[in-house]
Write a protein that holds these residues in place. Structure first.
Motif, PDB file in Angstrom:
ATOM      1  N   ILE A   6       0.850  -1.190   0.000  1.00 23.16           N
ATOM      2  CA  ILE A   6       0.000   0.000   0.000  1.00 23.16           C
ATOM      3  C   ILE A   6       0.885   1.239   0.000  1.00 23.16           C
ATOM      4  O   ILE A   6       1.793   1.369   0.821  1.00 23.16           O
ATOM      5  CB  ILE A   6      -0.906   0.024   1.250  1.00 23.16           C
ATOM      6  N   GLN A   8       0.582   5.265   0.404  1.00 21.65           N
ATOM      7  CA  GLN A   8      -0.376   6.266   0.852  1.00 21.65           C
ATOM      8  C   GLN A   8       0.351   7.333   1.670  1.00 21.65           C
ATOM      9  O   GLN A   8       1.417   7.090   2.221  1.00 21.65           O
ATOM     10  CB  GLN A   8      -1.467   5.612   1.709  1.00 21.65           C
ATOM     11  N   ILE A  13      -5.470   2.913   4.807  1.00 21.37           N
ATOM     12  CA  ILE A  13      -5.940   1.751   4.047  1.00 21.37           C
ATOM     13  C   ILE A  13      -5.665   0.462   4.800  1.00 21.37           C
ATOM     14  O   ILE A  13      -6.482  -0.467   4.793  1.00 21.37           O
ATOM     15  CB  ILE A  13      -5.275   1.702   2.653  1.00 21.37           C
ATOM     16  N   LYS A  52      -3.181   4.970  -2.995  1.00 22.78           N
ATOM     17  CA  LYS A  52      -4.199   5.940  -2.569  1.00 22.78           C
ATOM     18  C   LYS A  52      -3.820   7.285  -3.174  1.00 22.78           C
ATOM     19  O   LYS A  52      -2.827   7.902  -2.807  1.00 22.78           O
ATOM     20  CB  LYS A  52      -4.233   6.032  -1.047  1.00 22.78           C
ATOM     21  N   LYS A  53      -4.610   7.723  -4.153  1.00 21.31           N
ATOM     22  CA  LYS A  53      -4.277   8.949  -4.887  1.00 21.31           C
ATOM     23  C   LYS A  53      -4.425  10.170  -3.986  1.00 21.31           C
ATOM     24  O   LYS A  53      -5.497  10.452  -3.453  1.00 21.31           O
ATOM     25  CB  LYS A  53      -5.172   9.096  -6.105  1.00 21.31           C
ATOM     26  N   SER A  54      -3.327  10.899  -3.830  1.00 21.38           N
ATOM     27  CA  SER A  54      -3.357  12.124  -3.034  1.00 21.38           C
ATOM     28  C   SER A  54      -2.533  13.210  -3.710  1.00 21.38           C
ATOM     29  O   SER A  54      -2.163  14.189  -3.080  1.00 21.38           O
ATOM     30  CB  SER A  54      -2.818  11.851  -1.627  1.00 21.38           C
ATOM     31  N   LEU A  78      -7.146   3.952  -5.449  1.00 22.85           N
ATOM     32  CA  LEU A  78      -8.234   4.439  -4.603  1.00 22.85           C
ATOM     33  C   LEU A  78      -8.252   5.956  -4.696  1.00 22.85           C
ATOM     34  O   LEU A  78      -7.237   6.612  -4.427  1.00 22.85           O
ATOM     35  CB  LEU A  78      -8.038   3.988  -3.157  1.00 22.85           C
ATOM     36  N   ASP A  80     -10.517   9.800  -4.129  1.00 20.05           N
ATOM     37  CA  ASP A  80     -11.548  10.432  -3.297  1.00 20.05           C
ATOM     38  C   ASP A  80     -12.855  10.636  -4.044  1.00 20.05           C
ATOM     39  O   ASP A  80     -13.934  10.623  -3.451  1.00 20.05           O
ATOM     40  CB  ASP A  80     -11.041  11.784  -2.773  1.00 20.05           C
ATOM     41  N   TYR A 101     -12.981   5.898  -2.958  1.00 22.74           N
ATOM     42  CA  TYR A 101     -12.701   5.634  -1.541  1.00 22.74           C
ATOM     43  C   TYR A 101     -13.389   6.721  -0.712  1.00 22.74           C
ATOM     44  O   TYR A 101     -13.364   7.873  -1.114  1.00 22.74           O
ATOM     45  CB  TYR A 101     -11.191   5.660  -1.303  1.00 22.74           C
TER      46      TYR A 101
END
Length: 229
Positions: A6, A8, A13, A52-54, A78, A80, A101
């Motif tokens: 993962i 992030q 997650i 996890k796209k940020s 994932l 937002d 997500y």
């Protein structure tokens, strides 16, 4: 044991996955984007990668493409908020899933297992042995091995290439020039006759009276036997 890696910025997650009772068979590794190095962390990964796209799409797409150059393991993104345009770009860049997500732990666990099943099935299909048969000859294409009556025949690389080319053109006349091109020999036509003579001595019952590789006078050779896969 299969791993789920993962990536992030916030450690969220992993705790979601731990809520799924189905997820006890997987090892979970978590990295921040700052610490993640695809060449180091993904070289021998067997499992699944979750991002996890940020970050902006301009930063995210090159990351996906770099990861895909290192490994073929499935990638789940994932995000937002679901965006169909962004989803298409990410999938074309090499991602396998684009999912909004938050997501229910059981749903995420099921998606991970599904993409891994698809990935390993595709790998199995790629690695599955392809076998050609004609007469008492069996050719294992992936291993580049030839057997006659279950006894391995020692063919050199050019003999093997010529045999496959003739099989591919089965029933058609193949000129010496074509065979020279197939084995990257461009000057001496006599070499083709030498290789054909060697092939016949190894695969024919009566090399002087061949039933597979026939000479077509003044034109070349023809493979005259149906083969099966």
């Amino acid at each position: 044991m299969e791993q789920v890696v993962i990536i992030q910025d916030k450690n969220e997650i992993e705790s979601v996955l731990q809520q799924s009772k189905q997820f006890g068979l997987f090892k979970i590794c978590t990295y921040s984007y700052r610490d993640f190095k695809e060449e180091v962390h993904l070289g021998f990964l067997k499992g699944c990668l979750i991002l996890k796209k940020s970050r902006s799409l301009d930063e995210f797409i090159p990351l996906i493409m770099r990861i895909r150059r290192v490994t073929k393991v499935p990638i789940i993104l994932l995000v937002d908020m679901y965006d169909s345009f962004e989803s298409a770009i990410c999938l074309e860049a090499g991602a396998d899933e684009y999912v909004a997500y938050p997501i229910h732990p059981r749903d995420l666990s099921a998606r991970i297992k599904a993409v891994m099943r698809r990935s390993y099935q595709e790998k199995f299909e790629e690695e599955k042995e392809t076998i050609l048969n004609f007469g008492d000859i069996t050719i294992y294409l992936n291993r580049e091995e030839v057997y006659r009556n279950k006894t391995r025949i020692d063919l050199n690389g050019r003999e093997f290439a010529i045999l496959l080319y003739l099989l591919k053109k089965s029933g058609r006349i193949v000129t010496r020039e074509e065979l020279m091109e197939a084995i990257s020999v461009y000057k001496n036509k006599r070499l083709i006759d030498i290789y054909i003579h060697g092939l016949r001595s190894k695969i024919e019952d009566l090399p002087n009276f061949p039933k597979f590789i026939r000479t077509i006078k003044g034109k070349g050779y023809r493979f005259e036997h149906d083969y099966s896969i």
